[in-house]
Design a protein around this motif. Structure first.
Motif, PDB file in Angstrom:
ATOM      1  N   VAL A 120     139.501 -12.244  39.785  1.00 59.02           N
ATOM      2  CA  VAL A 120     139.111 -11.538  41.250  1.00 59.02           C
ATOM      3  C   VAL A 120     140.886 -11.355  42.406  1.00 59.02           C
ATOM      4  N   LEU A 121     140.866 -12.781  41.829  1.00 51.11           N
ATOM      5  CA  LEU A 121     142.994 -12.365  42.682  1.00 51.11           C
ATOM      6  C   LEU A 121     143.333 -12.137  42.122  1.00 51.11           C
ATOM      7  N   GLU A 122     143.873 -12.027  40.392  1.00 45.53           N
ATOM      8  CA  GLU A 122     144.953 -10.377  40.148  1.00 45.53           C
ATOM      9  C   GLU A 122     144.352  -9.268  40.370  1.00 45.53           C
ATOM     10  N   GLU A 123     143.387  -9.127  40.389  1.00 45.36           N
ATOM     11  CA  GLU A 123     143.081  -7.878  40.828  1.00 45.36           C
ATOM     12  C   GLU A 123     142.952  -7.920  42.297  1.00 45.36           C
ATOM     13  N   ALA A 124     142.859  -8.119  43.184  1.00 38.69           N
ATOM     14  CA  ALA A 124     142.898  -8.079  44.767  1.00 38.69           C
ATOM     15  C   ALA A 124     144.588  -7.654  44.989  1.00 38.69           C
ATOM     16  N   VAL A 125     145.365  -8.509  44.527  1.00 37.73           N
ATOM     17  CA  VAL A 125     146.803  -8.140  44.370  1.00 37.73           C
ATOM     18  C   VAL A 125     147.102  -7.033  43.532  1.00 37.73           C
ATOM     19  N   CYS A 126     146.405  -6.757  42.838  1.00 39.55           N
ATOM     20  CA  CYS A 126     146.856  -5.054  42.305  1.00 39.55           C
ATOM     21  C   CYS A 126     146.571  -4.263  43.390  1.00 39.55           C
ATOM     22  N   VAL A 127     144.950  -4.563  44.133  1.00 33.24           N
ATOM     23  CA  VAL A 127     144.385  -3.116  44.494  1.00 33.24           C
ATOM     24  C   VAL A 127     144.905  -3.136  46.302  1.00 33.24           C
ATOM     25  N   HIS A 128     145.556  -4.862  46.385  1.00 38.37           N
ATOM     26  CA  HIS A 128     146.557  -4.321  47.773  1.00 38.37           C
ATOM     27  C   HIS A 128     147.797  -3.656  47.318  1.00 38.37           C
ATOM     28  N   PHE A 129     148.259  -3.927  46.257  1.00 31.58           N
ATOM     29  CA  PHE A 129     149.438  -2.526  45.946  1.00 31.58           C
ATOM     30  C   PHE A 129     148.867  -1.049  46.036  1.00 31.58           C
ATOM     31  N   ARG A 130     148.230  -0.935  45.329  1.00 29.18           N
ATOM     32  CA  ARG A 130     147.641   0.271  45.810  1.00 29.18           C
ATOM     33  C   ARG A 130     147.362   1.120  47.276  1.00 29.18           C
ATOM     34  N   SER A 131     147.044   0.031  47.753  1.00 33.46           N
ATOM     35  CA  SER A 131     146.242   0.987  49.104  1.00 33.46           C
ATOM     36  C   SER A 131     148.220   0.184  49.314  1.00 33.46           C
TER      37      SER A 131
END
Length: 986
Positions: A248-259
Motif C-alpha cells: 500500500v505504501l509503495e503504491e501510495a507514493v506512486c499515486v501521489h506522484f501521478r497526482s
C-alpha cells in the motif's frame, strides 16, 4: 469501537465467490459480472465485490452508478483519518470537503432525469443535492421532477443520503427498487449504522484505483491512499499485515506522484529564477529590495485575483508532495531498501521547492491584504474592507487556507519556512547514508555480485549520486558538491583526440584506479533482480558537472580544464565550447552583463588568446585524422571568439568577424546544408554592429564586401548552363555537383539574410542575388544533373538536393508581393504556388515544400488545396500541437468547419492520451530509480503540455464551430451512424 470492514470470512469462500467475477471481467462479460455482484448476493457487502462492481459499471458506461457506489464505499459509516467521523452520512460537510472532486464529478453527470429515476426507485423524491448547481436552478421547471415529489417536498437543497445513494447504484439498471432497498432508512435513524475505518486492503484499493484513473480523478485517488496509509500506520481495528502495508505504501507514493503530474502549471514572474535567488538555507526570504517594496505597496484587485489559481495549484502540489514524502519515509523505515530512502530524499527536495513557491505567494497575499481591513486582527466577517472585490478575494484566500483572518498568514508562513529549512537537511542525511552504505558494500565485495549475495557488490549508481548532489546544491553547498564529484567512481570516456601522451586520459579525467569503474551488468537477471539503477556515473557527465559547478564558484581555471578534457573527446559539442568561453573569456560573468549595451568592457585577453590557441590545436589534431569527416564546432568557435569581442568591447571593428565568417563559409558551404544556420546569428550581429556607418549606396563597407563575396560564390557555382552529358556520371563528379549546388544555395541564403536585416528594398536584393529565371533554371538543371535520387519513380523517401532553390524562389516572390503597391498581389503568389506544385511532384516527401505551399495557399485563401497538402504531411502525435497552427485558421476562414473540428478534436485527444501516458511512464521511471528523469517528464507535462495555447485554441474552435458542422462531411463519424429514433424532434 470501529468495526472491521466487510471482507470474505475465509480463503475458500473468497475463491468461490470472486473467481467467477474475475473470469467475467477478464472475458469482458460485464453484464454477467453485474449479476454476480448484485445486491441479491450475500457477498454484495464485501469491499472487494463492490470494487469489482464499480469497475463493471464503469466499463458498461454507467458512470453515475459507478461513482455513486464508489461514494458509498468511501464515505458510508467511514471514520476519516484523525478521528473525524462522517457519522454514517455520506453527505456530511467533512466528507464533501474531503472527497470534493468525486462529489463534483457526480454532480456533473447528474441531471433531472436521474432524480426522477431515484425517486421512482425509493418511492419518494430524488435528492437534488447531487445535481450541478447551475442545472439545479432549472429544477422546478422540469415537469417529471415535480410529479416525482421533489418540488412538493422542498428537498432541492437537501444533503446527500448515502444509503439511498447506495441503493440507487443497485437499482438503476432495472429502474425499480431491489430487495436491498427496503433496508434504507432514507436519512433516518443512523444509530444502528456501523462505523468503519477507511479502506486499507491492497487488492480493494488497486481495483478502485483502476476506475479512478480511467475517470481522471487523481485528487480522489490520492486522498483514498492517504486515508489508507494513515489508517495503516496507526490501525484502529488491529495490526495490518506487513506485506500488505508495504504494498500500500509503495503504491501510495506512486499515486501521489501521478497526482502531481495532473496539477496545472504555476505562472512565474519573469524575475523568478528558482529557490536559490530568494531563499537561503534557513528558509528566510532574501528577495531584492525592489520586489519587497513593490509587494509592500500592495497589488491591485485584478492582480490578486489572477494569483488565486496559482495559490490553489501550489496548495495541491504541497499536499501531494507532503503525502509522497510521508509515505516514502514510512516505507523506507519498513523495508530498509536504499531505493526507498532515495524516494524520501528526492520527495523532500521537491516538497521543499513547492513550499518555497507557496511561501513567496503567501507573502504577497499577506503584504497586500494586511493593508486592507485587517489592522485590528478581526475576523473576515467583521473587518471593514474598502473594496467589495478585495473582500471577496480575502474570503477566498481564507477559505483555501482554512483560516479565519489574514492575520493568521504570518504564523503560517513562519511554520512553512521552518519546514523549508529542515527538509534539505533530512534529504542530505538520508541520501549520504545510502551512498556511504553502498560504497561500503562494494568495498566488501569488489568482484561484483555473486550467486550467494546478489545485492552486495553494487556501488552507488548514477541516480544515487545525482540525488545526493541535488541535496547539497539545494543547500548551496557547492564546495562540498565539488569535492563529492571528484571522488565519484565513473566509467571512462571513449577515445580522446590527440597523441597518446597529450593528457587526454590523465589526472584531469579522473580515470585512475581509485575512480574508474565499469558497469556491472552480466545478463538480464542483473537488471531484473536489482531494485533501482545499476549504471555507474559516466566520466563525461562527471566532467560536465565539475566544470559547471566550478564556474559557478568562480574557479574559472578548474572549469576550463574540465571543458578542455571534454572537447578533446567531443570536439563538435557546442555547449562545451561555450563553457570554455564563459570560463576563460568572460570569467564566469553572465553574457547579458558582459555584452549589454551599457556595460561593455574588454574581455579577458589572455583567456581569449588561450581559447583561440586551443581551438587551433584541436583543428590541427583533427586534420591529422585519416578518413574522418570534417567537424564544424572548432571552426565555428573561431567566429564566436570574434563575436564576443564585438559584443563586449566598444569601438571594436567587424573586419575580423567578417573574415572568419567568409572563411567558415568557404570551407563548409559546399559540405553542409546547415552551414547558413550556423552563421546566421553572426550575420545579424555584423549588420547590427555597422548600423550608422557610411558606405556606398547606403550600405556599410564591411556588409558590402560580404554581399560581394556571397555573389561571387553563387556565380562561380552556378550549373544552369552546364551540359548534363549522356547520363553516365562518376561518383566523384556527382559529389562535386552536389558541392556546387550546396554552395550556390548557401550564398543565396546569405544574400537574403543580410538584405533583410539591412531593411533595403528589392533593388539591392536584385543587385546581389540571382534572378527568379536564373534560380528556376538552376533547379531544373539539378533534376537532370544529379541522377541517383528519384523518390517519384519509387526510390527512397528522400528530398532532392535542389528543393531548397524552390523555397528560395517562393520567398523571393512573396517578398516582392509585400513590396508591391499597385500591381495585383496574386500574380506572384500564383507563380509561387505553381513552382511549389511542380517541385512537390518531383519530391513528394519533402515536408518543407508542403509547409511553404500551405503558407502560399493560405494567402490565396485556397483552403481545400491547403488541407489536402496538410493531410499529405502525415502530421501525428506531438506534431499535432506544433504544426496544426499552419492550417487551423485557414480552415475556419475557408468555411471548412467540420475539418477544423476534426483537427481540433485530434489535438484534444493527443493531450488526453499524453497526460495519461506521462503519468504511467513517469511512475515507472520513479519506481525503477530514475528519479530525475521522472521529474523531467512531470515538468514537461505540467509546464509544456498543459499550458499549450494550441490546446486552448482548439477548445475554442470546437465550441465556436459546433453549430456549423456538417455531419455528412465526416469520414466514419457521425455521418455513418443511423439517426437515433428516441431523439425528439426539435
Amino acid at each position: 469501537a470501529l468495526s472491521p470492514r466487510p471482507t470474505p470470512p475465509n480463503e475458500q469462500t473468497s475463491s468461490k465467490v470472486l473467481h467467477p467475477i474475475y473470469q467475467s471481467l477478464d472475458s469482458h462479460n460485464y453484464s454477467k459480472a453485474l449479476k454476480l455482484t448484485s445486491s441479491s448476493s450475500p457477498s454484495s457487502e464485501w469491499d472487494i465485490v463492490k470494487a469489482l462492481r464499480i469497475h463493471a459499471l464503469e466499463r458498461t458506461g454507467k458512470k453515475r452508478e459507478a461513482l455513486l457506489l464508489l461514494w458509498e464505499v468511501l464515505t458510508k459509516g467511514v471514520v476519516l483519518s484523525g478521528g473525524n467521523d462522517s457519522s454514517g452520512d455520506g453527505g456530511s460537510n467533512q466528507a464533501e470537503e474531503v472527497w470534493w472532486e468525486l462529489r463534483e464529478r457526480i454532480q456533473s453527470v447528474t441531471d433531472a432525469a436521474d432524480l426522477v429515476s431515484d425517486g421512482a426507485a425509493h418511492g419518494s423524491g430524488g435528492n437534488a443535492a447531487w445535481m450541478d448547481p447551475v442545472e439545479r436552478l432549472d429544477l422546478r421547471g422540469f415537469a417529471c421532477v415535480a410529479r416525482a415529489g421533489i418540488s412538493r417536498s422542498g428537498n432541492a437543497n437537501a444533503n446527500v443520503d448515502a444509503s439511498s445513494a447506495g441503493a440507487t447504484s443497485k437499482t438503476f439498471s432495472k429502474g425499480k427498487s431491489s430487495k436491498g432497498s427496503k433496508h434504507s432508512n432514507n436519512g433516518g435513524d443512523t444509530s444502528k449504522t456501523k462505523r468503519y475505518p477507511p479502506v486499507t486492503d491492497d487488492t480493494v484499493l488497486s481495483t478502485l484505483a483502476v476506475t479512478l484513473r480511467i475517470e481522471g480523478l487523481y485528487a480522489t485517488l490520492s486522498e483514498m491512499y492517504f486515508q489508507a496509509t494513515e489508517e495503516a500506520i496507526a490501525p484502529s481495528t488491529g495490526e495490518m499485515n506487513t506485506e500488505n502495508l508495504q504494498s500500500v505504501l509503495e503504491e501510495a507514493v506512486c499515486v501521489h506522484f501521478r497526482s502531481v503530474c495532473d496539477c496545472s502549471s504555476v505562472e512565474k514572474k519573469p524575475s523568478d529564477n528558482g529557490y536559490c535567488n530568494n531563499h537561503n538555507t534557513n528558509g528566510e526570504d532574501n528577495s531584492n529590495g525592489k520586489s519587497q517594496t513593490s509587494e509592500r505597496n500592495g497589488l491591485s484587485d485584478e492582480q490578486l485575483r489572477c494569483k488565486l489559481p496559482n495559490l490553489k495549484t501550489l496548495l495541491q502540489l504541497t499536499t501531494y508532495y507532503e503525502r509522497m514524502q510521508t509515505s516514502s519515509l514510512q516505507l523506507s523505515k519498513l523495508s530498509g531498501e536504499s531505493l526507498h530512502f532515495q524516494w524520501t530524499a528526492i520527495s523532500s527536495l521537491w516538497y521543499k521547492d513547492s513550499l518555497v513557491e507557496l511561501v513567496e505567494l503567501l507573502q504577497t497575499f499577506s503584504n497586500t491584504l494586511a493593508m486592507n481591513g485587517d489592522a485590528d486582527n478581526t475576523d473576515v466577517e467583521h473587518s471593514q474592507i474598502p473594496s467589495s472585490r478585495r473582500h471577496r478575494i480575502q474570503q477566498q484566500v481564507c477559505s483555501m487556507l482554512k483560516i479565519r483572518s489574514p492575520s493568521e498568514l504570518q504564523p503560517m508562513i513562519q511554520k512553512l519556512k521552518q519546514k523549508v529549512a529542515l527538509l534539505p537537511r533530512l534529504a542530505e542525511s538520508l541520501s549520504s547514508r545510502m551512498v556511504k552504505n553502498k560504497q561500503l558494500r562494494q568495498e566488501q565485495n569488489p568482484q561484483g555480485p555473486s550467486s550467494q549475495a546478489k545485492q552486495i557488490g553494487y556501488g552507488p549508481s548514477e541516480n544515487d549520486w545525482d540525488v545526493y548532489l541535488e541535496t547539497l546544491l539545494h543547500q548551496h553547498k557547492k564546495e562540498e558538491a565539488l569535492e563529492a564529484l571528484k571522488g565519484i567512481p565513473c566509467s571512462p570516456m571513449t577515445h580522446v583526440i590527440g597523441d597518446d601522451d597529450s593528457g587526454g586520459n590523465g589526472a584531469d579525467t579522473n580515470t585512475n584506479d581509485n575512480t574508474c569503474v565499469l558497469p556491472q551488468i552480466h545478463d538480464e537477471h542483473t537488471i531484473e533482480n536489482h531494485i533501482g539503477s545499476v549504471l555507474p556515473y559516466t566520466q563525461r557527465k562527471k566532467l560536465e558537472r565539475l566544470s559547471e559547478i566550478a564556474l559557478e564558484l568562480g574557479k574559472c581555471e578548474e572549469s576550463a580544464r574540465g571543458y578542455r578534457e571534454l572537447l578533446r573527446a567531443f570536439p563538435d559539442q557546442w555547449t562545451y565550447w561555450m563553457g570554455l568561453v564563459d570560463s576563460l573569456v568572460l570569467l564566469g560573468t553572465p553574457r547579458e552583463l558582459v555584452c549589454g549595451t551599457e556595460t561593455k568592457r574588454a574581455v579577458n585577453r589572455d583567456g581569449w588568446n588561450s581559447c583561440r590557441a586551443f581551438a587551433k590545436e584541436v583543428i590541427a589534431s583533427l586534420a591529422e585524422r585519416k578518413g574522418g569527416r570534417s567537424l564544424r564546432g572548432p571552426y565555428l568557435v573561431l567566429i564566436e571568439f570574434e563575436a564576443v569581442k564585438v559584443l563586449a568591447e566598444s569601438g571594436c571593428t567587424v573586419v575580423a568577424l567578417r573574415e572568419e565568417i567568409c572563411s567558415y563559409g568557404d570551407r563548409f558551404g559546399p559540405l553542409a546544408s546547415c552551414c547558413f544556420a550556423d552563421i546566421r546569428p553572426y550575420l545579424r550581429l555584423l549588420v547590427q554592429s555597422t548600423v550608422g556607418v557610411d558606405g556606398a549606396d547606403g550600405i556599410p563597407d564591411e556588409v558590402s564586401e560580404l554581399l560581394v563575396w556571397a555573389k561571387n560564390i553563387w556565380m562561380e557555382n552556378s550549373q544552369a548552363n552546364t551540359d548534363a552529358g549522356n547520363g553516365q556520371v562518376s561518383a566523384e563528379e556527382l559529389r562535386e555537383r552536389r558541392k556546387k549546388l550546396r554552395a550556390y544555395i548557401f550564398a543565396v541564403q546569405v544574400v537574403y539574410c543580410v538584405t533583410a536585416d539591412l531593411g533595403v528594398g528589392c533593388t539591392t536584393l536584385q543587385l546581389y542575388s540571382p534572378s527568379i529565371p536564373q534560380m528556376t533554371s538552376e533547379w531544373r538543371t539539378s533534376l537532370t544533373f544529379l541522377p541517383g535520387v528519384a523518390p517519384k519513380d519509387g526510390g527512397q523517401k528522400e528530398i532532392l538536393p535542389g528543393d531548397e532553390v524552390i523555397l528560395l524562389i517562393t520567398q523571393y516572390l512573396q517578398y516582392q508581393t509585400s513590396c508591391e503597391s499597385q500591381q495585383p498581389k496574386t500574380h506572384n503568389l500564383i507563380a509561387a504556388a505553381a513552382l511549389l506544385e511542380q517541385a512537390m511532384d518531383h519530391s513528394p516527401y519533402n515536408p518543407h515544400l508542403k509547409i511553404a505551399a500551405i503558407g502560399v495557399y493560405s494567402q490565396l485563401h485556397a483552403a481545400h488545396r491547403a488541407l489536402s497538402i496538410y493531410n499529405d504531411l502525415g502530421v501525428k502525435q506531438i506534431q499535432l500541437d506544433s504544426c496544426s497552427y499552419l492550417i487551423l485558421p485557414l480552415l475556419v476562414r475557408g468555411g471548412l468547419y467540420t475539418s477544423a473540428i476534426e483537427l481540433s478534436s485530434s489535438i484534444l485527444r493527443l493531450h488526453g492520451s499524453t497526460s495519461k501516458d506521462v503519468k504511467d511512464y513517469a511512475s515507472k521511471s520513479f519506481q525503477n530509480g530514475y528519479l530525475l528523469k521522472a521529474k523531467e517528464m512531470v515538468t514537461f507535462q505540467r509546464e509544456k503540455m498543459r499550458p499549450s495555447l494550441q490546446l486552448l485554441h482548439s477548445k475554442g474552435i470546437v465550441m465556436d464551430c459546433a453549430a456549423l458542422m456538417n455531419a455528412s462531411d465526416l469520414n466514419g463519424g457521425l455521418a455513418s451512424k443511423e439517426p437515433r429514433s428516441n431523439v425528439p424532434a426539435v
